[in-house]
Design a protein around this motif. Sequence first.
Motif, PDB file in Angstrom:
ATOM      1  N   VAL A 348      38.035  -9.391  31.860  1.00  0.00           N
ATOM      2  CA  VAL A 348      37.688  -9.958  30.553  1.00  0.00           C
ATOM      3  C   VAL A 348      36.393 -10.747  30.635  1.00  0.00           C
ATOM      4  CG1 VAL A 348      38.449 -11.491  28.697  1.00  0.00           C
ATOM      5  CG2 VAL A 348      40.121 -10.043  29.892  1.00  0.00           C
ATOM      6  N   LEU A 349      36.269 -11.581  31.670  1.00  0.00           N
ATOM      7  CA  LEU A 349      35.055 -12.366  31.841  1.00  0.00           C
ATOM      8  C   LEU A 349      33.857 -11.468  32.102  1.00  0.00           C
ATOM      9  CD1 LEU A 349      33.521 -15.007  32.174  1.00  0.00           C
ATOM     10  CD2 LEU A 349      34.285 -15.089  34.561  1.00  0.00           C
ATOM     11  N   LEU A 350      34.037 -10.431  32.912  1.00  0.00           N
ATOM     12  CA  LEU A 350      32.928  -9.525  33.209  1.00  0.00           C
ATOM     13  C   LEU A 350      32.473  -8.772  31.960  1.00  0.00           C
ATOM     14  CD1 LEU A 350      33.932  -8.083  36.701  1.00  0.00           C
ATOM     15  CD2 LEU A 350      32.103  -9.697  36.178  1.00  0.00           C
ATOM     16  N   VAL A 351      33.416  -8.433  31.080  1.00  0.00           N
ATOM     17  CA  VAL A 351      33.036  -7.781  29.816  1.00  0.00           C
ATOM     18  C   VAL A 351      32.165  -8.727  28.995  1.00  0.00           C
ATOM     19  CG1 VAL A 351      33.926  -7.014  27.577  1.00  0.00           C
ATOM     20  CG2 VAL A 351      34.947  -6.152  29.680  1.00  0.00           C
ATOM     21  N   GLU A 352      32.542  -9.999  28.920  1.00  0.00           N
ATOM     22  CA  GLU A 352      31.738 -10.980  28.183  1.00  0.00           C
ATOM     23  C   GLU A 352      30.345 -11.100  28.778  1.00  0.00           C
ATOM     24  OE1 GLU A 352      33.603 -14.740  27.689  1.00  0.00           O
ATOM     25  OE2 GLU A 352      35.396 -13.937  26.712  1.00  0.00           O
ATOM     26  N   ILE A 353      30.268 -11.126  30.097  1.00  0.00           N
ATOM     27  CA  ILE A 353      28.974 -11.245  30.755  1.00  0.00           C
ATOM     28  C   ILE A 353      28.114 -10.020  30.483  1.00  0.00           C
ATOM     29  CG2 ILE A 353      27.846 -11.294  33.016  1.00  0.00           C
ATOM     30  CD1 ILE A 353      30.098 -13.103  33.999  1.00  0.00           C
ATOM     31  N   LEU A 354      28.725  -8.833  30.579  1.00  0.00           N
ATOM     32  CA  LEU A 354      27.960  -7.604  30.353  1.00  0.00           C
ATOM     33  C   LEU A 354      27.439  -7.520  28.918  1.00  0.00           C
ATOM     34  CD1 LEU A 354      30.203  -5.079  32.315  1.00  0.00           C
ATOM     35  CD2 LEU A 354      27.868  -5.783  32.913  1.00  0.00           C
ATOM     36  N   ILE A 355      28.260  -7.902  27.953  1.00  0.00           N
ATOM     37  CA  ILE A 355      27.811  -7.889  26.562  1.00  0.00           C
ATOM     38  C   ILE A 355      26.661  -8.876  26.374  1.00  0.00           C
ATOM     39  CG2 ILE A 355      28.495  -8.477  24.195  1.00  0.00           C
ATOM     40  CD1 ILE A 355      31.287  -7.367  24.876  1.00  0.00           C
ATOM     41  N   ALA A 356      26.783 -10.040  27.003  1.00  0.00           N
ATOM     42  CA  ALA A 356      25.700 -11.032  26.927  1.00  0.00           C
ATOM     43  C   ALA A 356      24.427 -10.498  27.565  1.00  0.00           C
ATOM     44  CB  ALA A 356      26.140 -12.327  27.600  1.00  0.00           C
ATOM     45  N   VAL A 357      24.548  -9.734  28.639  1.00  0.00           N
ATOM     46  CA  VAL A 357      23.382  -9.155  29.313  1.00  0.00           C
ATOM     47  C   VAL A 357      22.644  -8.204  28.371  1.00  0.00           C
ATOM     48  CG1 VAL A 357      22.712  -7.497  31.100  1.00  0.00           C
ATOM     49  CG2 VAL A 357      24.180  -9.446  31.682  1.00  0.00           C
ATOM     50  N   LEU A 358      23.370  -7.324  27.691  1.00  0.00           N
ATOM     51  CA  LEU A 358      22.716  -6.390  26.772  1.00  0.00           C
ATOM     52  C   LEU A 358      22.092  -7.139  25.587  1.00  0.00           C
ATOM     53  CD1 LEU A 358      22.031  -3.495  26.110  1.00  0.00           C
ATOM     54  CD2 LEU A 358      24.273  -3.256  25.000  1.00  0.00           C
ATOM     55  N   PHE A 359      22.786  -8.141  25.090  1.00  0.00           N
ATOM     56  CA  PHE A 359      22.253  -8.966  24.003  1.00  0.00           C
ATOM     57  C   PHE A 359      20.943  -9.622  24.430  1.00  0.00           C
ATOM     58  CE2 PHE A 359      22.820 -13.212  21.649  1.00  0.00           C
ATOM     59  CZ  PHE A 359      22.144 -12.757  20.532  1.00  0.00           C
ATOM     60  N   LYS A 542      37.215  -8.094  21.513  1.00  0.00           N
ATOM     61  CA  LYS A 542      37.967  -9.234  20.989  1.00  0.00           C
ATOM     62  C   LYS A 542      39.093  -8.806  20.055  1.00  0.00           C
ATOM     63  CE  LYS A 542      35.447 -12.381  22.972  1.00  0.00           C
ATOM     64  NZ  LYS A 542      36.009 -13.224  24.055  1.00  0.00           N
ATOM     65  N   GLY A 543      38.946  -7.643  19.425  1.00  0.00           N
ATOM     66  CA  GLY A 543      39.950  -7.207  18.472  1.00  0.00           C
ATOM     67  C   GLY A 543      39.797  -7.827  17.101  1.00  0.00           C
ATOM     68  N   THR A 544      38.839  -8.724  16.951  1.00  0.00           N
ATOM     69  CA  THR A 544      38.596  -9.394  15.681  1.00  0.00           C
ATOM     70  C   THR A 544      37.163  -9.900  15.648  1.00  0.00           C
ATOM     71  OG1 THR A 544      39.273 -11.233  14.237  1.00  0.00           O
ATOM     72  CG2 THR A 544      39.432 -11.581  16.597  1.00  0.00           C
ATOM     73  N   ILE A 545      36.608 -10.001  14.450  1.00  0.00           N
ATOM     74  CA  ILE A 545      35.276 -10.580  14.295  1.00  0.00           C
ATOM     75  C   ILE A 545      35.275 -11.485  13.075  1.00  0.00           C
ATOM     76  CG2 ILE A 545      33.898  -8.801  15.426  1.00  0.00           C
ATOM     77  CD1 ILE A 545      33.416  -7.569  12.678  1.00  0.00           C
ATOM     78  N   SER A 546      34.370 -12.456  13.079  1.00  0.00           N
ATOM     79  CA  SER A 546      34.232 -13.392  11.971  1.00  0.00           C
ATOM     80  C   SER A 546      32.742 -13.676  11.785  1.00  0.00           C
ATOM     81  CB  SER A 546      34.990 -14.686  12.293  1.00  0.00           C
ATOM     82  OG  SER A 546      34.375 -15.362  13.378  1.00  0.00           O
ATOM     83  N   PRO A 547      32.361 -14.377  10.716  1.00  0.00           N
ATOM     84  CA  PRO A 547      30.933 -14.677  10.514  1.00  0.00           C
ATOM     85  C   PRO A 547      30.300 -15.458  11.658  1.00  0.00           C
ATOM     86  CG  PRO A 547      32.155 -15.050   8.485  1.00  0.00           C
ATOM     87  CD  PRO A 547      33.176 -14.764   9.558  1.00  0.00           C
ATOM     88  N   GLU A 548      31.116 -16.011  12.548  1.00  0.00           N
ATOM     89  CA  GLU A 548      30.567 -16.748  13.694  1.00  0.00           C
ATOM     90  C   GLU A 548      29.644 -15.891  14.552  1.00  0.00           C
ATOM     91  OE1 GLU A 548      31.548 -16.227  17.088  1.00  0.00           O
ATOM     92  OE2 GLU A 548      30.276 -17.885  17.815  1.00  0.00           O
ATOM     93  N   VAL A 549      29.839 -14.553  14.530  1.00  0.00           N
ATOM     94  CA  VAL A 549      29.013 -13.682  15.369  1.00  0.00           C
ATOM     95  C   VAL A 549      27.569 -13.641  14.884  1.00  0.00           C
ATOM     96  CG1 VAL A 549      30.952 -12.241  16.051  1.00  0.00           C
ATOM     97  CG2 VAL A 549      29.592 -11.589  14.061  1.00  0.00           C
ATOM     98  N   ILE A 550      27.298 -14.153  13.672  1.00  0.00           N
ATOM     99  CA  ILE A 550      25.940 -14.147  13.135  1.00  0.00           C
ATOM    100  C   ILE A 550      25.396 -15.573  13.039  1.00  0.00           C
ATOM    101  CG2 ILE A 550      24.496 -13.171  11.274  1.00  0.00           C
ATOM    102  CD1 ILE A 550      26.771 -11.463  10.431  1.00  0.00           C
TER     103      ILE A 550
END
Length: 653
Positions: A348-359, A542-550
């Motif tokens: 789970v942590l590695l997925v977060e890190i990888l997504i942050a890397v692409l971002f 995450k299975g969910t999204i909210s306006p926080e992502v923007i």
Amino acid sequence: MLSNLLVQLVNGLADASALFLVAAGLSLIFGVTRIVNFAHGSFYMVGVYVAYTLTSRFGATMGGFWLSVLGAALAVAILGALVEFVVLRRIYQAPELFHLLATFALVLIFRDATLWLWGPEDLFGPRAPHLAGAVNLLGHAAPTYDLLLIVIGPVVLLLLWYALTRTRWGTLVRAATQDREMLGALGINQAWLFTGVFFAGAFLAGLGGALQGPRMSANLSLDLDTIGNAFVVVVVGGMGSIPGAFVAALLIAEIKALCIGIGHVSIGGIDLSLSRFTLVAEFVVMAIVLVVRPWGLLGRASAAVRAMAAPEAPLRPAGRRLRWLAAFVALVLVLAPLAANAFPYMPVLLVEILIAVLFAASLHFIMGPGGMHSFGHAAYFGLGAYGAALFLKVLALPMEVALLLGPLLAAGGAIVFGWFCVRLSGVYLAMLTLAFAQIVWSVVFQWDDVTGGSNGLLGLWPSNWLSSPVAYYYLTLACVALGVWLLRRMLFSPLGYAMRASRDSVLRAEAIGIDVKRVQWAAFVIASLFCGLAGSLYAFSKGTISPEVISVSRSVDGLVMVLLGGLQTLTGPVVGAAVFTWLQDTVARQTDYWQALLGLAILLLVIAFPQGIVGFVRERFGNDDVEPKNGAAHPSSEAGATASAAAAMKEGL
């Protein structure tokens, strides 16, 4: 109706006074020091809290109340001077964007310090003695204290005008705004002038906050909310223009008051709620002003002229050491799930890190080689996430298809917004990207029928074959690795050479036939496409999204990742994103005051490695991302720009 509208306009004038005080301090600091001070909103927030404490104890009398307000402003001014003396003075020679990173770290520190001192609850200060009543205005009650605030704004404007035009300090401030180097050559102690300017700017922010004590509660969200509004006022009025800040504060506050006063309008049978427009009114105004008059209402046109970026050493494909290191890291990442039994949280942590890397890599693509600074990159992350969610939920497409189509919504947004953004540069470009991001956030936040509004969208789970954390980790690893590789490869394509030539010298690039705006527009769209892919991966992780992502904070997180790793190196965003995400997760699980510890860690890294982590390693152990110095242009010379243009011409551009 008319009387209610008039009362709302009066309230708008009171809001304008408070907004002007904060924006005037920010404009003063930026004009002299050229620092984009994200901590200025924290000064405002601290002013509210300190005023609450002092007025609660000494504010029973008229004299005690106003002395408490001035005491709070003075305490914040001293804090601002200490920040400049202890922190910022050490990094003035670092790239300007690192000042943003340092002040963002201060925001985290101040927020948790405030949480520790005053607690998480909203605090309501006492009313101002003898001003707690109201005046009858066309049958409506207009608070007496608001009427006083309307007077305070113009009085402060006159005092600032006198200080800047009739005193020696003001003469030095105006001279520093025009030409800091010449001022230093004349023997003026710039260090103490900067400290004095920070003292004055923080005093204004603290005064603005202290005066709001009787009107609003002290709460921990005031910092980022205030700095966003203050940036808008400064940009709309004109960078460094105090009268411009006053006019812009009046304009924005009155537009919001009009929206509240009118409420609803009907156009062609369609009922529109103008009250909802107040969430984004200031950013719409800023976007319009930046598109029509980039230098602001009362700013100077020369301030918005596209400037040539500092030329940098030419890039080259990865050397042998870097390729071996990349292969080793890839092998570690492939084998990492083998330890999932011992560390269940690792995938789970590695997925977060990888997504942050692409971002971060997508943001670096336009910031580093592209030379375009963005404060609103999270808009495309969010559009990608919501795009994937809507393709899944509304069109009932398979998860795999929704994952791939989601980024197209981000690219579509970039095509529209990017057309306007590439016509600006520097802080004006950054603020326009912020305006567009806030407009997207407002639409997502209020479009309940489609986006779920503030509740977001739920049930965005991957397909059955990706339901386990390990399986989804491998999908994320493949997508991120491919995305980062493609972004890197494009930098050595004709487009990449044209991007760097345009960054280093617009004139040279145009002289050899490069359409600079078109190249930057293409780069903007490409970066947004990959950022949208990161958003799509995030939604299904995450299975969910909210306006926080923007939100603004996510855009700032991306800036922190890029700058932490190093802006002038291709490996920087990868390292910066991994370090920042790991620090954030590790520290957050250790203490409730994790933001302060994270801020301290960032601040120490900025002071110790102002060129970024990878930039520091590159200087110590060599650089695989640039040509050797033998025969190559030095980063600080104009030959660097010539080299970029020559490389672009060689590629047939």
